[in-house]
Design an enzyme around this catalytic site. Structure first.
Site, PDB file in Angstrom:
ATOM      1  N   GLY A  63       8.801  -5.498   0.345  1.00 24.57           N
ATOM      2  CA  GLY A  63       7.874  -5.958  -0.693  1.00 24.57           C
ATOM      3  C   GLY A  63       7.951  -7.457  -0.919  1.00 24.57           C
ATOM      4  O   GLY A  63       6.921  -8.125  -1.090  1.00 24.57           O
ATOM      5  N   CYS A  64       9.145  -7.999  -0.909  1.00 25.71           N
ATOM      6  CA  CYS A  64       9.326  -9.428  -1.138  1.00 25.71           C
ATOM      7  C   CYS A  64       8.738 -10.246   0.008  1.00 25.71           C
ATOM      8  O   CYS A  64       8.177 -11.320  -0.213  1.00 25.71           O
ATOM      9  CB  CYS A  64      10.807  -9.745  -1.334  1.00 25.71           C
ATOM     10  SG  CYS A  64      11.491  -8.908  -2.787  1.00 25.71           S
ATOM     11  N   THR A  65       8.846  -9.732   1.223  1.00 27.74           N
ATOM     12  CA  THR A  65       8.269 -10.421   2.380  1.00 27.74           C
ATOM     13  C   THR A  65       6.748 -10.414   2.286  1.00 27.74           C
ATOM     14  O   THR A  65       6.095 -11.437   2.516  1.00 27.74           O
ATOM     15  CB  THR A  65       8.745  -9.757   3.688  1.00 27.74           C
ATOM     16  OG1 THR A  65      10.174  -9.872   3.749  1.00 27.74           O
ATOM     17  CG2 THR A  65       8.130 -10.419   4.896  1.00 27.74           C
TER      18      THR A  65
END
Length: 182
Positions: free
Chosen positions: A75-77
């Site tokens: 998700g952060c990527t």
């Protein structure tokens, strides 16, 4: 016949008990987020390149301050790459993008290099910025509750006031939302 002495146990049992102390509060609490119109909490942090970035140094610019849980996770990527993909458009609008997590500057540097992120990531290992912006709280993942960084974003206006808050972010769509609001 001498008087019978009371046993220490009996004496102790008759003493008034001290008022109970309140249970200590957990350091793990969900913190309030600044609201639209509030002054943005000041911060200073080490950026990906080792420099120090201070909110005060960005006065007069719009600042997109986004909080994410961990470098190089799915998700952060997606969220970071979304900001990367609209970065040129955000710059044309005069906005500065800053990502914040509790990862180290070294971790941020690897993440930045791997995904060619054109904006700084701030290392907030003590979670001071995270807490000042209320981006710390209870989360649920796979039925398990725990405390961590809440994926959230703040748009700080050139005057240093909060212009928009996204308290819950969908990583895939978020950069476009922010671009539309700037």
């Amino acid at each position: 016949m001498p008087a019978k002495k009371k046993s220490p146990v009996a004496t102790t049992a008759r003493k008034k008990s001290a008022p109970k102390k309140a249970a200590p509060t957990s350091p793990e609490t969900t913190l309030p987020m600044p609201a639209v119109g509030d002054s943005a909490p000041a911060f200073s942090a080490t950026a990906t390149d080792g420099s120090t970035i201070r909110l005060a140094d960005l006065a007069g610019k719009s600042v997109i301050l986004y909080f994410y849980p961990k470098d190089d996770t799915p998700g952060c990527t997606k969220e970071a790459c979304g900001f990367r993909d609209v970065y040129a458009q955000l710059q044309k609008k005069g906005a500065v993008v800053l990502g914040v997590s509790a990862d180290s500057a070294k971790s941020h540097a690897k993440f930045t290099e791997k995904f060619k992120l054109p904006f700084p990531l701030l290392a907030d290992e003590e979670r001071n910025i995270v807490k000042a912006y209320g981006a710390w709280g209870e989360k649920t993942f796979m039925g398990r509750k725990f405390f961590g960084i809440l994926r959230s974003t703040f748009l700080i206006g050139p005057d240093g006031r909060i212009k928009a808050v996204w308290p819950k972010v969908k990583p895939e769509e978020h950069a476009a939302e922010v671009l539309a609001a700037v």
